[in-house]
Design a protein around this motif. Structure first.
Motif, PDB file in Angstrom:
ATOM      1  N   LYS A  92       3.270  -0.339  -5.644  1.00  0.00           N
ATOM      2  CA  LYS A  92       2.555  -1.616  -5.565  1.00  0.00           C
ATOM      3  C   LYS A  92       2.868  -2.471  -6.789  1.00  0.00           C
ATOM      4  O   LYS A  92       3.122  -3.666  -6.675  1.00  0.00           O
ATOM      5  CB  LYS A  92       1.042  -1.377  -5.494  1.00  0.00           C
ATOM      6  CG  LYS A  92       0.566  -0.839  -4.161  1.00  0.00           C
ATOM      7  CD  LYS A  92      -0.939  -0.617  -4.198  1.00  0.00           C
ATOM      8  CE  LYS A  92      -1.384   0.291  -3.072  1.00  0.00           C
ATOM      9  NZ  LYS A  92      -2.766   0.751  -3.249  1.00  0.00           N
ATOM     10  N   GLU A 138      12.701  -0.883   1.345  1.00  0.00           N
ATOM     11  CA  GLU A 138      11.562  -0.045   1.740  1.00  0.00           C
ATOM     12  C   GLU A 138      10.295  -0.396   0.958  1.00  0.00           C
ATOM     13  O   GLU A 138       9.712   0.459   0.288  1.00  0.00           O
ATOM     14  CB  GLU A 138      11.892   1.431   1.521  1.00  0.00           C
ATOM     15  CG  GLU A 138      13.023   1.964   2.382  1.00  0.00           C
ATOM     16  CD  GLU A 138      12.640   2.172   3.842  1.00  0.00           C
ATOM     17  OE1 GLU A 138      11.453   1.958   4.187  1.00  0.00           O
ATOM     18  OE2 GLU A 138      13.525   2.511   4.635  1.00  0.00           O
ATOM     19  N   ILE A 191       7.289  -0.820   1.842  1.00  0.00           N
ATOM     20  CA  ILE A 191       6.011  -0.247   2.274  1.00  0.00           C
ATOM     21  C   ILE A 191       6.134   1.235   2.588  1.00  0.00           C
ATOM     22  O   ILE A 191       5.204   1.842   3.100  1.00  0.00           O
ATOM     23  CB  ILE A 191       5.443  -0.995   3.510  1.00  0.00           C
ATOM     24  CG1 ILE A 191       6.489  -1.039   4.621  1.00  0.00           C
ATOM     25  CG2 ILE A 191       4.990  -2.379   3.127  1.00  0.00           C
ATOM     26  CD1 ILE A 191       5.963  -1.554   5.928  1.00  0.00           C
ATOM     27  N   ASP A 234      -0.246   3.441   1.687  1.00  0.00           N
ATOM     28  CA  ASP A 234      -1.128   3.684   2.835  1.00  0.00           C
ATOM     29  C   ASP A 234      -1.188   2.446   3.731  1.00  0.00           C
ATOM     30  O   ASP A 234      -0.912   1.331   3.299  1.00  0.00           O
ATOM     31  CB  ASP A 234      -2.523   4.043   2.324  1.00  0.00           C
ATOM     32  CG  ASP A 234      -3.060   2.973   1.389  1.00  0.00           C
ATOM     33  OD1 ASP A 234      -3.764   2.069   1.881  1.00  0.00           O
ATOM     34  OD2 ASP A 234      -2.754   3.036   0.179  1.00  0.00           O
ATOM     35  N   PRO A 235      -1.570   2.634   5.008  1.00  0.00           N
ATOM     36  CA  PRO A 235      -1.561   1.525   5.978  1.00  0.00           C
ATOM     37  C   PRO A 235      -2.393   0.320   5.547  1.00  0.00           C
ATOM     38  O   PRO A 235      -2.001  -0.820   5.802  1.00  0.00           O
ATOM     39  CB  PRO A 235      -2.143   2.163   7.238  1.00  0.00           C
ATOM     40  CG  PRO A 235      -1.818   3.603   7.114  1.00  0.00           C
ATOM     41  CD  PRO A 235      -1.889   3.915   5.647  1.00  0.00           C
ATOM     42  N   ARG A 273      -0.424  -1.518   3.107  1.00  0.00           N
ATOM     43  CA  ARG A 273       0.739  -2.095   3.786  1.00  0.00           C
ATOM     44  C   ARG A 273       0.463  -3.515   4.237  1.00  0.00           C
ATOM     45  O   ARG A 273       1.264  -4.419   4.029  1.00  0.00           O
ATOM     46  CB  ARG A 273       1.067  -1.266   5.036  1.00  0.00           C
ATOM     47  CG  ARG A 273       2.168  -0.271   4.794  1.00  0.00           C
ATOM     48  CD  ARG A 273       2.425   0.533   6.038  1.00  0.00           C
ATOM     49  NE  ARG A 273       2.672   1.898   5.640  1.00  0.00           N
ATOM     50  CZ  ARG A 273       2.773   2.919   6.474  1.00  0.00           C
ATOM     51  NH1 ARG A 273       2.615   2.727   7.769  1.00  0.00           N
ATOM     52  NH2 ARG A 273       3.022   4.107   6.026  1.00  0.00           N
ATOM     53  N   GLU A 274      -0.721  -3.665   4.833  1.00  0.00           N
ATOM     54  CA  GLU A 274      -1.085  -4.976   5.347  1.00  0.00           C
ATOM     55  C   GLU A 274      -1.177  -5.971   4.198  1.00  0.00           C
ATOM     56  O   GLU A 274      -0.670  -7.095   4.287  1.00  0.00           O
ATOM     57  CB  GLU A 274      -2.432  -4.867   6.070  1.00  0.00           C
ATOM     58  CG  GLU A 274      -2.637  -5.936   7.095  1.00  0.00           C
ATOM     59  CD  GLU A 274      -4.011  -5.810   7.752  1.00  0.00           C
ATOM     60  OE1 GLU A 274      -4.414  -4.671   8.063  1.00  0.00           O
ATOM     61  OE2 GLU A 274      -4.669  -6.846   7.925  1.00  0.00           O
ATOM     62  N   ILE A 305       2.343  -6.836   2.966  1.00  0.00           N
ATOM     63  CA  ILE A 305       3.055  -7.750   3.870  1.00  0.00           C
ATOM     64  C   ILE A 305       2.486  -9.155   3.745  1.00  0.00           C
ATOM     65  O   ILE A 305       3.231 -10.139   3.683  1.00  0.00           O
ATOM     66  CB  ILE A 305       3.002  -7.223   5.318  1.00  0.00           C
ATOM     67  CG1 ILE A 305       3.926  -6.001   5.400  1.00  0.00           C
ATOM     68  CG2 ILE A 305       3.446  -8.288   6.305  1.00  0.00           C
ATOM     69  CD1 ILE A 305       3.736  -5.164   6.615  1.00  0.00           C
ATOM     70  N   THR A 323      13.728  -1.504   6.156  1.00  0.00           N
ATOM     71  CA  THR A 323      12.653  -0.553   6.478  1.00  0.00           C
ATOM     72  C   THR A 323      12.973   0.197   7.766  1.00  0.00           C
ATOM     73  O   THR A 323      13.823  -0.218   8.555  1.00  0.00           O
ATOM     74  CB  THR A 323      11.297  -1.268   6.640  1.00  0.00           C
ATOM     75  OG1 THR A 323      10.264  -0.300   6.766  1.00  0.00           O
ATOM     76  CG2 THR A 323      11.278  -2.186   7.842  1.00  0.00           C
ATOM     77  N   ASP A 351       5.145  -2.154  11.463  1.00  0.00           N
ATOM     78  CA  ASP A 351       4.352  -2.856  10.456  1.00  0.00           C
ATOM     79  C   ASP A 351       4.917  -4.218  10.082  1.00  0.00           C
ATOM     80  O   ASP A 351       4.176  -5.136   9.758  1.00  0.00           O
ATOM     81  CB  ASP A 351       4.224  -1.999   9.186  1.00  0.00           C
ATOM     82  CG  ASP A 351       3.362  -0.776   9.421  1.00  0.00           C
ATOM     83  OD1 ASP A 351       2.133  -0.942   9.466  1.00  0.00           O
ATOM     84  OD2 ASP A 351       3.913   0.323   9.583  1.00  0.00           O
TER      85      ASP A 351
END
Lengths: 236, 247
Positions: free
Chosen positions: A139, A157, A159, A163-164, A167-168, A171, A188, A193
């Motif tokens: 991050k 890559e 993301i 964790d999901p 990820r959001e 993005i 990716t 995602d």
């Protein structure tokens, strides 16, 4: 040396081999400003090799790659914001030190934006990088890259290790910091995602582009989502 | 940009060197203190011996640390994963090399001076011979030592720059380059000296050391060393510019 080019990234018959293993084979590619491009392909398809070539970290075996009309060098580095897929920062540095270092070297770096993103992600800015988890470190690296006002973003890559939920956020960060005169290239294999944000995709297989086009056209032609298309193209 | 690179390089290396420097300075101070005490007491002489021993070990450790750091900083920071950052910063390759060379030289000089700290201090306190202002020849010799140091460091850098062009076993290739090039240079050196000697004999010149003025030998050595530095630097820069191959 400097020829005016309408393309931020241009590859001509770009080939790179490692010993007997050919990572990229005669790749031709042109990226104009103003796109979010997905570089999609399975492991070992040449995604990372392409990005490293664009940054001049490795050199082509044959062919050439140009950034804004020039070969990768000190000049192009100030235009490219690169997120490698590995941890590349000195572990002994604190998060705040790294932010200051980026502010020191890159004229296009937005220090305030970086610190605000770091706070949003709840990363302790006084922590040494060695104490952070792999995902947190990723991050931090993404924040550094996205806090620049570069012409070309190369995200390898971005993301993969988070964790999901994050990820959001990541993005959204990419989209939020994206501006129309720049181009973002995202590599990716987590297509699901990133699918909503891409407007153009390149399918890379064994060092060659096997499919390329606007996301909407590809969806229309095939009647499938990118994710489904990807599974079809790369079926083992 | 070089200034900024130097700032970060000095910062990153200081955290390794400063603690050792501090320890050695304290040991040196202790030794001077112990020597000032009357040395008839047995305990004092034993203590002096122990502190002296630790000092020698620390100084030895410092020399090793210096060599390890000057090699590993270049290898790790430029040719390892951290190279992904260093070679994407908007700086030139020449600046990146100088930003490693200059701190490496400063720390080596600092470490060498520290190893002699006790001798220097004792000389100073016991009112020994005052420090002489170096004459031309001494200055020339000091310059030669500095250039030789720079040449050695740049030679190490060049070998690592050669090693990194390999796709596998990069460090091994660097060591191999070091050994092979050293060997070739030695052979060339001996052959060159022999050739000169033969040439001199043919031309019926007498190669007596007495015939050659000292300053010209020193000046020649300085020029040769400077040329070696330039060659090693340029090869390293060319390799990292045109043949960069980060794993």
């Amino acid at each position: 040396m400097s020829e005016h080019s309408p393309y931020l990234l241009e590859a001509r018959s770009l080939t790179r081999s490692f010993g007997r293993n050919v990572a990229l084979s005669g790749l031709d590619l042109r990226l104009a400003p103003g796109h979010i491009v997905g570089l999609l392909g399975p492991n070992g398809s040449g995604k990372t090799t392409l990005m490293k070539l664009a940054c001049g970290l490795i050199k082509p075996t044959a062919g050439e790659i140009l950034i804004d009309g020039e070969k990768p060098g000190p000049e192009s580095r100030s235009k490219v914001a690169y997120l490698p897929d590995t941890s590349y920062l000195n572990d002994n540095m604190r998060v705040s030190d790294i932010v200051e270092m980026y502010a020191d070297f890159y004229a296009d770096f937005d220090r305030e934006a970086a610190f605000s993103l770091i706070r949003d992600l709840k990363v302790d800015e006084k922590a040494r990088l060695s104490t952070l988890s792999k995902g947190t470190r990723e991050k931090v690296q993404l924040v550094l890259v996205m806090s620049r006002r570069a012409k070309l973003y190369l995200l390898d890559e971005p993301i993969g290790g988070v964790d999901p939920a994050a990820r959001e956020y990541i993005i959204n960060t990419i989209i939020g910091n994206y501006h129309p005169e720049s181009t973002v290239l995202i590599s990716t294999h987590l297509i699901y995602d990133v699918e909503p944000v891409l407007d153009h995709v390149l399918f890379l297989k064994e060092g060659r582009i096997v499919m390329e086009g606007g996301v909407d056209e590809l969806r229309e032609q095939s009647g499938k989502s990118l994710d489904a298309l990807f599974r079809e193209v790369f079926r083992c | 940009m070089l200034g900024k690179l130097l700032k970060y390089e000095f910062r990153a290396t200081a955290r390794l060197f400063l603690p050792i420097y501090a320890a050695i300075a304290i040991l040196a101070g202790l030794m001077l203190l112990l020597r000032a005490l009357p040395d008839d007491a047995r305990g004092v002489s034993f203590l002096t011996f122990m502190v002296g021993l630790i000092y020698v070990v620390a100084a030895f450790g410092l020399v090793i640390t210096t060599v390890v750091v000057l090699v590993s900083r270049f290898y790790k920071n430029l040719l390892g994963q951290e190279g992904y950052l260093m070679f994407t910063l908007p700086v030139t390759t020449g600046q990146n090399i100088l930003a490693k060379l200059i701190p490496a030289m400063c720390w080596t000089i600092g470490s060498s001076l520290l190893c002699f700290l006790v001798v220097i201090l004792q000389n100073f306190f016991s009112g020994g011979a005052p420090i002489r202002i170096p004459n031309g020849e001494t200055a020339g010799f000091i310059l030669l030592m500095l250039l030789a140091l720079a040449a050695f460091i740049l030679f190490c850098y060049m070998c690592m720059a050669i090693g990194q062009t390999f796709n596998e076993h990069k460090f091994l290739a660097s060591v191999g380059a070091f050994i092979i090039i050293q060997l070739v240079l030695q052979i060339l050196g001996v052959a060159g000296a022999f050739g000169l000697f033969k040439l001199g004999a043919l031309a019926n010149l007498s190669f007596s050391v007495d015939n050659i003025p000292g300053w010209s030998v020193l000046a020649g050595a300085n020029v040769a060393m400077l040329a070696a530095c330039a060659v090693f630097f340029l090869i390293t820069r060319w390799l990292l510019d045109k043949k960069l191959n980060l794993a």
